[in-house]
Scaffold this active site. Structure first.
Site, mmCIF file in Angstrom:
data_model
loop_
_atom_site.group_PDB
_atom_site.id
_atom_site.type_symbol
_atom_site.label_atom_id
_atom_site.label_comp_id
_atom_site.label_asym_id
_atom_site.label_seq_id
_atom_site.Cartn_x
_atom_site.Cartn_y
_atom_site.Cartn_z
ATOM 1 N N ASN A 212 -62.187 -31.770 -14.776
ATOM 2 C CA ASN A 212 -61.850 -32.878 -13.872
ATOM 3 C C ASN A 212 -62.556 -32.670 -12.542
ATOM 4 O OD1 ASN A 212 -60.035 -31.320 -12.039
ATOM 5 N ND2 ASN A 212 -58.940 -31.027 -13.972
ATOM 6 N N ASP A 281 -54.030 -31.226 -18.911
ATOM 7 C CA ASP A 281 -52.789 -31.352 -19.681
ATOM 8 C C ASP A 281 -53.011 -31.019 -21.149
ATOM 9 O OD1 ASP A 281 -51.169 -32.101 -17.543
ATOM 10 O OD2 ASP A 281 -51.977 -34.133 -17.588
ATOM 11 N N LYS A 291 -72.889 -25.411 -30.761
ATOM 12 C CA LYS A 291 -73.054 -26.771 -30.251
ATOM 13 C C LYS A 291 -72.941 -27.770 -31.408
ATOM 14 C CE LYS A 291 -76.314 -29.585 -27.680
ATOM 15 N NZ LYS A 291 -77.709 -29.759 -27.308
ATOM 16 N N PRO A 307 -49.805 -25.314 -21.827
ATOM 17 C CA PRO A 307 -48.543 -24.932 -21.174
ATOM 18 C C PRO A 307 -48.521 -25.459 -19.742
ATOM 19 C CG PRO A 307 -50.011 -23.013 -21.430
ATOM 20 C CD PRO A 307 -50.659 -24.162 -22.142
ATOM 21 N N ASP A 308 -47.332 -25.782 -19.235
ATOM 22 C CA ASP A 308 -47.201 -26.173 -17.830
ATOM 23 C C ASP A 308 -46.905 -24.906 -17.037
ATOM 24 O OD1 ASP A 308 -46.246 -27.036 -15.283
ATOM 25 O OD2 ASP A 308 -45.973 -29.037 -16.131
ATOM 26 N N ILE A 309 -47.919 -24.418 -16.358
ATOM 27 C CA ILE A 309 -47.833 -23.104 -15.693
ATOM 28 C C ILE A 309 -46.706 -23.113 -14.664
ATOM 29 C CG2 ILE A 309 -49.115 -21.394 -14.344
ATOM 30 C CD1 ILE A 309 -51.718 -22.757 -15.437
ATOM 31 N N LYS A 339 -41.434 -35.548 -10.236
ATOM 32 C CA LYS A 339 -42.087 -34.313 -10.667
ATOM 33 C C LYS A 339 -41.374 -33.091 -10.097
ATOM 34 C CE LYS A 339 -46.428 -35.299 -11.706
ATOM 35 N NZ LYS A 339 -47.825 -35.630 -11.484
ATOM 36 N N LYS A 343 -39.700 -30.313 -12.548
ATOM 37 C CA LYS A 343 -40.198 -28.926 -12.585
ATOM 38 C C LYS A 343 -39.294 -27.972 -11.793
ATOM 39 C CE LYS A 343 -44.967 -30.437 -13.263
ATOM 40 N NZ LYS A 343 -46.294 -29.991 -13.606
HETATM 41 O O1 C5P Z 1 -50.299 -32.347 -13.644
HETATM 42 P P1 C5P Z 1 -49.070 -32.513 -12.792
HETATM 43 O O2 C5P Z 1 -49.142 -33.711 -11.917
HETATM 44 O O3 C5P Z 1 -47.784 -32.340 -13.540
HETATM 45 O O4 C5P Z 1 -49.163 -31.270 -11.764
HETATM 46 C C1 C5P Z 1 -48.175 -31.039 -10.848
HETATM 47 C C2 C5P Z 1 -48.151 -29.589 -10.488
HETATM 48 O O5 C5P Z 1 -47.991 -28.791 -11.652
HETATM 49 C C3 C5P Z 1 -49.375 -29.046 -9.789
HETATM 50 O O6 C5P Z 1 -48.896 -28.142 -8.795
HETATM 51 C C4 C5P Z 1 -50.149 -28.295 -10.859
HETATM 52 O O7 C5P Z 1 -50.882 -27.209 -10.345
HETATM 53 C C5 C5P Z 1 -49.029 -27.820 -11.762
HETATM 54 N N1 C5P Z 1 -49.393 -27.775 -13.199
HETATM 55 C C6 C5P Z 1 -49.428 -26.549 -13.852
HETATM 56 N N2 C5P Z 1 -49.731 -26.501 -15.193
HETATM 57 C C7 C5P Z 1 -49.999 -27.616 -15.884
HETATM 58 C C8 C5P Z 1 -49.978 -28.868 -15.224
HETATM 59 C C9 C5P Z 1 -49.672 -28.901 -13.887
HETATM 60 O O8 C5P Z 1 -49.187 -25.520 -13.214
HETATM 61 N N3 C5P Z 1 -50.288 -27.533 -17.165
#
Ligand code: C5P
Length: 400
Positions: A212, A281, A291, A307-309, A339, A343
């Site tokens: 991105n 995501d 390739k 995973p959502d870190i 959000k 979270k």
């Molecule tokens: O993508 P999103 O809008 O949910 O991101 C919100 C927050 O979550 C940001 O601080 C981003 O760094 C964190 N995030 C993450 N891991 C992901 C998606 C988002 O830590 N897979």
């Protein structure tokens, strides 16, 4: 003008220049400091005037240059000028001048000024590598550090004498950053800050990937601001074209999974975690090792969720103080607050994606239990400093 933040009046720097070839770089340093909003007065040793003229320094600083003890009628220049300064910076500082400082000598205006000071002293050594590594210089530099004097650099690289090695003065922009940093309130001393920044890169095959437009600038500015305030900063960074701020530990990763692993290994030790990275995501379920060859047939990529870190770190049994970022293209307040709750974050920083991505300026809104607090539009480092002050306060409040 973008100045240093939170000052009631302009801070005054007394810039001392001693006799080394790096003296020509002091001209650029004055320009940068004036641009940052400092009032700068220059003092030069006699040897310094062999390398650069007082006229140049006077024109750039807009103030008379101090050259000898006897410029004011009472012969008290060393006392008056050092009292007027909020900090004294010696750049470049020769081996000889460092030796004089280490021994408290005061046989010219600049050394007398330093001895008479009641403000911080910062010294940027510049000399030949052999002079730098000489045990006498090393002893003297250690003495300066023991006396509470900040030693900035030197750096390694090519030298005016044609040799290569340690002893180059830091670049003017690096020195200006260090000087600004020295004025930041040390609200985060002893705090371990873990953070993510930049984009992630999800491989499709050996040469292609999904990423991105995040430049990493906001995250890197936050890392710098936190370190200026005394934090021990570990920055887990996706691929960006930025230099790591001085004093920050950087761990370079590519994919969201690598970022996740790097963060997880260190989360147990962190006091504060800030997720600034634009984490993908989704990733490609089965990236090709080689390739992929072009064909006329349509192609489908199977994507699986990453995973959502941040959410994972925030839901640890004993989590660090977690701060998130939300870049939205519309309905910022609504989505950001959603959000934050989803979270489980005490603080979430919102910005409009179209204003933030890649640009040097930004506008932030902080969302917490008390509502929202907008920070005025400014460059990213200025915003990062304000944000870190807010985080430091909230972190301390949460610990009580
Ligand atoms: O993508 P999103 O809008 O949910 O991101 C919100 C927050 O979550 C940001 O601080 C981003 O760094 C964190 N995030 C993450 N891991 C992901 C998606 C988002 O830590 N897979």
């Amino acid at each position: 003008m973008r100045g240093i933040m939170g000052q009631a009046r302009r801070k005054r720097i007394l810039l001392g220049i001693t006799g080394g070839i790096a003296a020509y770089k002091a001209a650029e340093l004055v320009r940068l400091l004036v641009k940052q909003g400092f009032e700068v007065q220059v003092a030069m040793t006699e040897a310094a005037t062999q390398f650069i003229t007082p006229t140049t320094m006077q024109a750039l600083s807009g103030q008379p240059v101090l050259l000898n003890q006897w410029q004011d009628e009472a012969g008290m220049t060393h006392i008056h000028s050092s009292r007027a300064a909020d900090a004294i910076v010696i750049a470049p500082a020769t081996a000889d001048f460092i030796a004089k400082l280490a021994h408290g000598m005061a046989d010219d205006l600049l050394s007398a000024l330093c001895l008479a000071r009641d403000c911080p002293l910062l010294v940027a050594p510049a000399m030949n590598k052999q002079m730098w590594s000489n045990p006498a210089t090393q002893r003297n530099v250690q003495q300066l550090a023991a006396d509470g004097i900040a030693v900035l650099g030197p750096a390694c690289g090519s030298q005016a004498c044609g040799e290569e090695g340690m002893g180059r003065m830091l670049e003017p922009a690096e020195l200006a950053d260090e000087i600004v940093a020295s004025f930041q309130p040390k609200l985060l001393t002893g705090i371990k800050l873990l953070m993510t920044a930049g984009p992630t890169y999800e491989a499709i095959d050996a040469v292609r990937g999904i990423t991105n437009r995040s430049s990493g600038k906001m995250g890197y500015a936050i890392a710098q601001a936190a370190r200026e305030m005394g934090a021990q900063v570990t920055l887990v960074s996706g691929p960006v074209a930025l230099t790591t701020p001085v004093g920050v530990e950087r761990i370079s990763v590519n994919s969201a999974q690598e970022m996740y692993d790097a963060v997880n290994r260190r989360a147990g030790d962190a006091d504060i975690f800030i997720g600034v990275a634009a984490v993908a995501d989704y990733r490609v379920a089965h990236p090709a090792e080689q390739k992929i060859k072009k064909s006329a047939a349509p192609m489908t990529l199977e994507l699986v969720a990453n995973p959502d870190i941040l959410a994972d770190i925030a839901s640890l049994p004993n989590p660090p103080f977690c701060v998130g970022f939300a870049a939205e293209s519309e309905r910022l307040a609504e989505y950001a607050e959603q959000k934050r709750r989803a979270k489980k974050l005490p603080l979430l920083v919102g910005n409009l994606a179209q204003q933030a991505i890649g640009s040097d300026d930004n506008e932030l809104i902080l969302f917490d239990d008390n509502g929202n607090h907008p920070l005025p539009r400014a460059d990213k480092l200025t915003l990062a400093r304000l944000l870190m002050q807010h985080i430091a306060q909230r972190y301390k409040g949460a610990k009580l």
